[in-house]
Design a protein around this motif. Structure first.
Motif, mmCIF file in Angstrom:
data_model
loop_
_atom_site.group_PDB
_atom_site.id
_atom_site.type_symbol
_atom_site.label_atom_id
_atom_site.label_comp_id
_atom_site.label_asym_id
_atom_site.label_seq_id
_atom_site.Cartn_x
_atom_site.Cartn_y
_atom_site.Cartn_z
ATOM 1 N N VAL A 1 49.308 -104.640 14.498
ATOM 2 C CA VAL A 1 49.367 -103.350 14.381
ATOM 3 C C VAL A 1 50.567 -102.921 13.248
ATOM 4 O O VAL A 1 50.108 -102.100 12.459
ATOM 5 C CB VAL A 1 49.523 -102.506 15.771
ATOM 6 C CG1 VAL A 1 49.643 -101.097 15.584
ATOM 7 C CG2 VAL A 1 48.497 -102.926 16.555
ATOM 8 N N ASP A 2 51.321 -103.562 13.370
ATOM 9 C CA ASP A 2 52.578 -102.867 12.483
ATOM 10 C C ASP A 2 52.602 -103.405 11.086
ATOM 11 O O ASP A 2 53.124 -102.990 10.111
ATOM 12 C CB ASP A 2 53.702 -103.771 13.140
ATOM 13 C CG ASP A 2 54.545 -102.976 14.225
ATOM 14 O OD1 ASP A 2 53.897 -102.020 14.599
ATOM 15 O OD2 ASP A 2 55.258 -103.816 15.021
ATOM 16 N N GLU B 1 49.097 -96.318 12.409
ATOM 17 C CA GLU B 1 48.896 -96.905 13.836
ATOM 18 C C GLU B 1 47.424 -97.003 14.065
ATOM 19 O O GLU B 1 46.896 -98.075 14.459
ATOM 20 C CB GLU B 1 49.534 -96.020 15.039
ATOM 21 C CG GLU B 1 49.180 -96.581 16.404
ATOM 22 C CD GLU B 1 49.955 -95.858 17.364
ATOM 23 O OE1 GLU B 1 50.076 -96.368 18.448
ATOM 24 O OE2 GLU B 1 50.132 -94.679 17.153
ATOM 25 N N ARG B 2 46.465 -95.911 13.610
ATOM 26 C CA ARG B 2 45.188 -95.981 13.892
ATOM 27 C C ARG B 2 44.415 -97.277 13.061
ATOM 28 O O ARG B 2 43.689 -98.116 13.738
ATOM 29 C CB ARG B 2 44.507 -94.970 13.436
ATOM 30 C CG ARG B 2 43.052 -94.507 13.690
ATOM 31 C CD ARG B 2 42.630 -93.254 13.467
ATOM 32 N NE ARG B 2 41.031 -93.225 14.157
ATOM 33 C CZ ARG B 2 40.273 -92.328 13.684
ATOM 34 N NH1 ARG B 2 40.425 -91.670 12.621
ATOM 35 N NH2 ARG B 2 39.137 -91.984 14.348
ATOM 36 N N THR B 3 44.845 -97.649 11.916
ATOM 37 C CA THR B 3 44.388 -98.577 11.048
ATOM 38 C C THR B 3 44.846 -99.821 11.682
ATOM 39 O O THR B 3 44.121 -100.716 11.929
ATOM 40 C CB THR B 3 44.758 -98.327 9.633
ATOM 41 O OG1 THR B 3 44.561 -97.251 8.961
ATOM 42 C CG2 THR B 3 44.192 -99.512 8.893
ATOM 43 N N GLY B 4 45.886 -99.913 12.130
ATOM 44 C CA GLY B 4 46.697 -101.076 12.679
ATOM 45 C C GLY B 4 45.585 -101.444 14.269
ATOM 46 O O GLY B 4 45.358 -102.612 14.326
ATOM 47 N N LEU B 5 45.444 -100.366 14.992
ATOM 48 C CA LEU B 5 44.438 -100.644 16.166
ATOM 49 C C LEU B 5 43.193 -101.071 15.850
ATOM 50 O O LEU B 5 42.593 -101.886 16.521
ATOM 51 C CB LEU B 5 44.693 -99.317 16.914
ATOM 52 C CG LEU B 5 46.035 -99.214 17.703
ATOM 53 C CD1 LEU B 5 45.910 -97.567 18.167
ATOM 54 C CD2 LEU B 5 46.413 -99.792 18.729
ATOM 55 N N ARG B 6 42.607 -100.536 14.455
ATOM 56 C CA ARG B 6 41.276 -101.015 14.401
ATOM 57 C C ARG B 6 41.386 -102.522 13.927
ATOM 58 O O ARG B 6 40.445 -103.322 14.208
ATOM 59 C CB ARG B 6 40.695 -100.152 13.283
ATOM 60 C CG ARG B 6 40.399 -98.713 13.641
ATOM 61 C CD ARG B 6 39.632 -97.934 12.561
ATOM 62 N NE ARG B 6 38.968 -96.653 13.091
ATOM 63 C CZ ARG B 6 38.627 -95.913 12.235
ATOM 64 N NH1 ARG B 6 38.192 -96.006 10.984
ATOM 65 N NH2 ARG B 6 37.888 -94.812 12.915
#
Length: 657
Positions: free
Chosen positions: A617-618, A623-628
């Protein structure tokens, strides 16, 4: 069949050597397509119809279904191609709608050897309908090497998409493990069967997100007998200049914005000027004068028609020459088309065209647009704000096209400019995979390649991991120029185990709340473990997890944040664990692949070991792109997933324990 093709003597059947070469190349291709695939059985199913299909016989027909048509020495069919209409009930027939099928038999194989079969009596009301154990076993069969076809396990909802007509475009929104990539590839194979002559002329193309992905899927179509389908990435489609630079996330997003199309349209036409002087054409002893206002009207007419710049530039000298011919006819002469062409080529007319409608080189135009602040401001007035213009303007203007450090987004702009000057050729059908990650300008670049053809779009909104990832298929289809495309949603998963997809779906409220949660038909839950360790133990714990996975049959993928790849590669080497990079699976040299999270999309492994979700994620800009990106990594497993983490898990994964 191959022996018959090899024995053909074509020495005296052609009129000349050109025809002979063409015939020989087609025959060689035929022989190549008939090559034996040792591990691939010729048939995988059987249909026993209740009645004769031509209504002349007393008994029903029996057909064996396979990857290709096979006939005996007399030309009688022994195996029917899975794409033939008579084969469709193998995928679509049910107890409720048996389609005149009395029995459907599935065959099971192990390494090309027939090991089992399973019967369904579709017209027997007393037989209880159960799930296919052979189908389940085929789905769970270990995956070693490149992606394989799913021709024996296509499901009814997948088959409907595969057999959709060529005339319509289809968009498939598919959750992880629903087989959308395989559906797209099998759709190409079906279309080449059903519309072979048309697509042989127009061509087909499969577009993937990167070369690793394309190497992974490259064996599917040849296994189905299709050898001539081209594959490319979007970057390869627009490779008009050497890409040596990179943009920041904001600049790349702005360059990929659809508004840039209007900026470029203005820039291409910025050089058009109205003539200030009349034209004088000398023909023999006479001179013919075309006044400036009439020349201006011709130029304005072409501008108003908004045709491509290059086509208008070719039309202008003919329009001017026609005006001269009108004056010749009024004076009593009788000029013809040859006279008009000669006038159009005179130095005087060429000079007017050069002054009024100068030639445009797309790369030089984009170079000027990104280097000249005043020119960019003029072309983007009312479209881009001052802050946006500063963001895309180069800090160090390049002196020439060759010396410029072009970025991937710049190359797409050049492709747009090229199409404004000269029309891009269209293919008959294009398959676009992982489409959710494209920018509007990239969609436009793909759309130009199928402007007169159709397209199959494959993707998952929840897996969009670029700053410009699309938020809706309606917007994406509009940019592609295919707003009428039918959107189909696949939510029934076949690849990802139920426990794994359920765990990954905890992220959906944050990354794609509008999407339905995927379900899994897998009876086996799969192995699943989340293991917390200290930072000092992390690398050793990952190596241990990989060893445990390698003790089982099948492929293993160790997925990690891109920045951690060198560290883990060294750890695997130190532990004497041979490993590959994504796309090298075809070498079959090892079963363990070290996968950067940015390249995991579209790949699948029997067992996945995921390194520190927080680091994945980092590693992304937000954050949203990282969660995807994490959602993608979590859903690559076929039989088991082990998550090893030292940092705390992201909140949505940790919330339910």
């Amino acid at each position: 069949m191959r022996a018959d093709a090899e024995s053909l003597d074509i020495g005296d059947v052609t009129a000349n050597w050109v025809n002979a070469e063409v015939l020989r190349s087609e025959l060689d291709l035929r022989i190549k397509s008939l090559a034996d695939l040792v591990d691939t059985p010729l048939f995988f199913g059987r249909l026993d119809y209740l009645h004769d299909l031509d209504a002349e016989g007393e008994h029903g027909h029996r057909f064996y279904i396979g990857r290709r048509h096979v006939h005996d020495a007399h030309g009688d069919p022994m195996v029917i191609d899975w794409r033939a209409p008579v084969s469709q009930p193998y995928y679509q027939a049910t107890k409720q709608n048996p389609r005149d099928v009395g029995l459907r038999r599935r065959f099971g194989y192990d390494g090309g050897e027939l090991t089992a079969y399973e019967d369904e009596h579709l017209s027997d009301p007393t037989e209880v309908e159960t799930s296919s154990r052979l189908l389940q076993r085929e789905i769970e069969r270990p995956r070693v090497g490149p992606m394989r076809d799913i021709v024996a396990t296509i499901q009814p909802e997948q088959d409907e998409i595969v057999r959709a007509p060529l005339t319509g475009s289809v968009c498939v929104q598919g959750a992880p493990g629903t087989g959308k990539t395989a559906v797209g590839l099998h759709r190409v194979a079906y279309l080449l069967y059903a519309y072979r002559e048309r697509l042989a002329r127009a061509g087909t193309l499969v577009i993937g997100p990167n070369r690793s992905f394309l190497r992974y899927i490259e064996q599917v179509l040849p296994a189905l007998g299709e050898l001539e389908v081209k594959q490319a990435t979007v970057d390869e489609l627009v490779a008009h200049v050497e890409v040596r630079g990179a943009d920041g996330a904001t600049a790349a997003r702005l360059k990929g914005d659809a508004r840039m199309a209007e900026v470029l349209r203005r820039a291409v036409r910025a050089g058009v000027r109205m003539p200030a002087e009349p034209l004088m054409v000398v023909r023999g002893s006479r001179r013919w004068r075309v006044p400036a206002h009439e020349l201006s009207e011709l130029v304005q007419e072409l501008l108003d028609r908004d045709i491509r710049y290059g086509a208008a530039r070719e039309a202008l000298p003919q329009r001017i020459a026609h005006s001269v011919l009108v004056r010749m006819e009024q004076a009593g002469e009788a000029p013809d088309d040859r006279t008009q062409n000669a006038v159009a080529r005179t130095p005087a007319v060429k000079a007017v065209v050069k002054e009024c409608w100068p030639a445009v080189e797309p790369a030089k135009l984009v170079l000027r647009l990104l280097s000249d602040a005043d020119f960019l401001a003029e072309m983007a007035e009312g479209i881009l704000s001052e802050e946006e213009r500063k963001e895309i303007l180069w800090d160090r203007p390049a002196r020439s096209v060759k010396s410029a450090r072009w970025s991937p987004a710049d190359a797409v702009l050049i492709d747009e400019a090229r199409d404004l000057v000269e029309r891009t050729g269209s293919l008959g059908h294009v398959v676009l995979d992982e489409a959710q990650d494209l920018s509007p300008m990239q969609y436009r670049a793909v759309g130009r390649r199928c402007s007169t053809g159709s397209v199959t779009i494959l993707g998952d909104i929840a897996q969009g991991t670029t700053p410009w990832a699309t938020e809706s298929w309606a917007a994406a289809l509009a940019h592609l120029g295919k707003p009428e495309a039918v959107v189909e949603e696949l939510t029934q998963g076949f690849r990802v185990p139920r426990t794994v997809i359920s765990y990954a779906s905890r992220l959906l409220p944050a990354i794609a709340p509008e999407l339905s949660e995927a379900t899994s038909v897998r009876d086996s839950p799969g192995s699943f473990e989340v293991r917390a360790v200290s930072p000092a133990e992390l690398d050793d714990a990952l190596v241990t997890a990989c060893r445990a996975a390698l003790a089982r049959e099948g492929s293993v993928g160790l997925i990690t944040a891109d920045a951690r790849v060198p560290v883990l590669s060294a750890a695997l080497v130190a532990a004497d664990l041979a490993h590959l990079a994504p796309g090298q699976e075809t070498s079959r040299g090892a079963r363990l692949t070290l996968v950067p999270a940015s390249l995991a999309k579209g790949l699948e492994y029997d067992y996945v070991v995921l390194d520190d979700p927080a680091a994945v994620v980092d590693g992304e800009p937000d954050e949203r792109t990282g969660l995807r990106r994490l959602y993608v990594a979590l859903t690559r497993a076929v039989s088991g997933l082990t998550v090893v983490h030292a940092a705390p898990l992201p909140g949505l994964l940790a919330a339910a324990g």
